[in-house]
Design a protein around this motif. Sequence first.
Motif, PDB file in Angstrom:
ATOM      1  N   ALA A 376     104.712  62.821  54.422  1.00 36.67           N
ATOM      2  CA  ALA A 376     104.234  62.002  55.541  1.00 36.67           C
ATOM      3  C   ALA A 376     103.459  62.864  56.545  1.00 36.67           C
ATOM      4  N   ILE A 407      96.839  58.497  55.708  1.00 37.10           N
ATOM      5  CA  ILE A 407      95.643  58.135  54.911  1.00 37.10           C
ATOM      6  C   ILE A 407      95.911  57.009  53.910  1.00 37.10           C
ATOM      7  N   GLY A 408      97.179  56.803  53.565  1.00 31.17           N
ATOM      8  CA  GLY A 408      97.508  55.751  52.586  1.00 31.17           C
ATOM      9  C   GLY A 408      97.139  56.174  51.159  1.00 31.17           C
ATOM     10  N   ILE A 417     101.657  58.080  41.170  1.00 25.19           N
ATOM     11  CA  ILE A 417     102.077  59.129  42.115  1.00 25.19           C
ATOM     12  C   ILE A 417     103.457  59.715  41.808  1.00 25.19           C
ATOM     13  N   ASP A 425      94.614  63.464  45.577  1.00 27.56           N
ATOM     14  CA  ASP A 425      93.501  64.230  46.154  1.00 27.56           C
ATOM     15  C   ASP A 425      93.982  65.671  46.351  1.00 27.56           C
ATOM     16  N   ASN A 433     102.365  70.766  44.868  1.00 24.19           N
ATOM     17  CA  ASN A 433     102.041  71.016  43.470  1.00 24.19           C
ATOM     18  C   ASN A 433     102.181  69.747  42.611  1.00 24.19           C
ATOM     19  N   ALA A 438     107.881  63.119  42.078  1.00 23.78           N
ATOM     20  CA  ALA A 438     108.596  63.006  40.784  1.00 23.78           C
ATOM     21  C   ALA A 438     110.049  63.421  40.993  1.00 23.78           C
ATOM     22  N   PHE A 463     107.632  54.624  51.931  1.00 16.76           N
ATOM     23  CA  PHE A 463     108.436  54.916  50.740  1.00 16.76           C
ATOM     24  C   PHE A 463     109.864  54.450  51.015  1.00 16.76           C
TER      25      PHE A 463
HETATM   26  P1  ADP Z   1     101.977  66.756  46.326  1.00 15.40           P
HETATM   27  O1  ADP Z   1     102.635  68.058  46.171  1.00 15.40           O
HETATM   28  O2  ADP Z   1     100.563  66.741  45.879  1.00 15.40           O
HETATM   29  O3  ADP Z   1     102.188  66.152  47.675  1.00 15.40           O
HETATM   30  P2  ADP Z   1     103.722  64.648  45.497  1.00 15.40           P
HETATM   31  O4  ADP Z   1     104.378  64.413  44.203  1.00 15.40           O
HETATM   32  O5  ADP Z   1     104.589  64.830  46.675  1.00 15.40           O
HETATM   33  O6  ADP Z   1     102.719  65.838  45.267  1.00 15.40           O
HETATM   34  O7  ADP Z   1     102.763  63.427  45.742  1.00 15.40           O
HETATM   35  C1  ADP Z   1     101.892  63.002  44.743  1.00 15.40           C
HETATM   36  C2  ADP Z   1     100.632  62.424  45.354  1.00 15.40           C
HETATM   37  O8  ADP Z   1     100.944  61.217  46.037  1.00 15.40           O
HETATM   38  C3  ADP Z   1     100.019  63.311  46.409  1.00 15.40           C
HETATM   39  O9  ADP Z   1      99.134  64.219  45.800  1.00 15.40           O
HETATM   40  C4  ADP Z   1      99.332  62.321  47.285  1.00 15.40           C
HETATM   41  O10 ADP Z   1      98.046  62.020  46.775  1.00 15.40           O
HETATM   42  C5  ADP Z   1     100.149  61.077  47.185  1.00 15.40           C
HETATM   43  N1  ADP Z   1     101.067  60.915  48.351  1.00 15.40           N
HETATM   44  C6  ADP Z   1     102.358  61.246  48.404  1.00 15.40           C
HETATM   45  N2  ADP Z   1     102.886  60.907  49.618  1.00 15.40           N
HETATM   46  C7  ADP Z   1     101.887  60.354  50.344  1.00 15.40           C
HETATM   47  C8  ADP Z   1     101.811  59.790  51.645  1.00 15.40           C
HETATM   48  N3  ADP Z   1     102.833  59.761  52.492  1.00 15.40           N
HETATM   49  N4  ADP Z   1     100.602  59.317  52.039  1.00 15.40           N
HETATM   50  C9  ADP Z   1      99.554  59.340  51.205  1.00 15.40           C
HETATM   51  N5  ADP Z   1      99.554  59.835  49.956  1.00 15.40           N
HETATM   52  C10 ADP Z   1     100.729  60.340  49.523  1.00 15.40           C
END
Ligand code: ADP
Length: 471
Positions: A376, A407-408, A417, A425, A433, A438, A463
Amino acid sequence: MKKNSIRTKITLWFSAALILVVVLTYFVILSVSKGILQKTIRDSLITAVENNVDEVEYYTSLYSDTAANDIDYYVRYGNGYIEIDDDFLDAVNDVYTSLCQADGTLIYGENPIALDTMDLDFQDSVVQRVRVDGTLYYVFDRQLTLDGLEGLWLRGVVSEEQGETELSAISRTSLILQPILVLIAIIGGWLIAGRVLTPIRQIAETAAQIRQGDDLKKRIELNDGSDELHQLADQFNEMFSRLDDSFQAQQQFVSDASHELRTPVTVIRAQCDLTLEEQDVSLEEYREALEVIRRQSKKLSRLISDMLDFARLELQPERYQKEELNLSSLVEDICSDMALIRENNITLTCETEENIRIRGNRELLTRLLTNLISNAYRYGRTNGHIWVYLRSEPGHSFVLSVQDDGIGIASEDLPNIFRRFYQADPSRSGKGNGLGLAMVKEIAEFHGGEIRVQSEPGSGSTFMVIIQSTC
Ligand code: ADP
């Protein structure tokens, strides 16, 4: 015909049972028929003798016109005559009737075993059995009681063998028909067993093809139907799909993990090569190179440690003991620690219902909430807000939610995700990573719960972890 095939076994058992039933039926039919036939013979003997009783009369004198006009038979007896009507049947359907005196002297009629029954006492209205030369005869006597006929008897005789022809006809028909019927039933059974077992053969063949070719994409294809074997085939197909999915997930994981591990290693190597090959490297340049190597090593070590944690949770969940804990206090403690981060001037507020208790693993639940709050922050907007809620729901479950106004997530990314190493992104993920969510999902499932997400690009994400209360 395979010796040990189910089809052979079914047919053999079925044939053995059928033959047993047919043989038993044959003997039962034979003995019942014999009983009925013997009774019929005895009944016809009694009927024949009883009918003949009325055909014998006594006359004191013989009128000439009577004697002249009919064809009855007359025998002198005592002071008069015995008239034997022409309806007297002395031999009909192998039933013989004779008119005898009490000492056995034959007056009229037939008796094929007269000599052998000479000494057989007369017994009124009783069926007696006599064996002559191995053949059984039924003997039935009737005493004549009309005036003048005292001392006279009617003796009926019939052989047991009289019904033998019918019996042997029944027996012959059974002996010819039954084996033919048994043979037809066995061939029919063999064909039906083959038809019924075809799906099993197809299942076995597909399983063998999968085993040989390791092609988990293959499916069992049966004709239309909904019987147990079709259900079994459906279950197998479902199992193959799941195996295929998890096999692919496994392959994807290996490829993603190698990719993730390779990037920092490549950077470290390149940095080393570059620094070593260069002449006159300044202390500052060495320092910079070591800084890069340290950053990449940290990333590598975090990645390895996250992967190890993942593997532990997946393969050895028993390593994580569950205890009764106050989730409300745990959430509040984590929030008050993480509120201090204030990255990008983001404010974190926390609202928890008091004293929510569950059986869970403190370390894993801390990891779950920390990952969600870190994301977040990471994907939040400057001067934004994070809200953490913990409340119980009707039906003994509680919801822990982390909401942001960042950003959503695009709708096409939402289904992915929670996949390992997925990053919508990567440029925004920074230190991430792609294992964070997961891990959150794995921890929620470890506690018997599930995770849901709602998100609107540009507006923020929520979430929600829903867990059944077990305390
Ligand atoms: P990362 O280490 O890239 O954060 P996560 O498994 O935690 O990997 O999350 C996977 C992907 O989900 C992120 O790369 C991001 O694009 C998206 N994501 C996770 N949480 C958020 C959030 N709160 N807001 C927007 N995008 C999110």
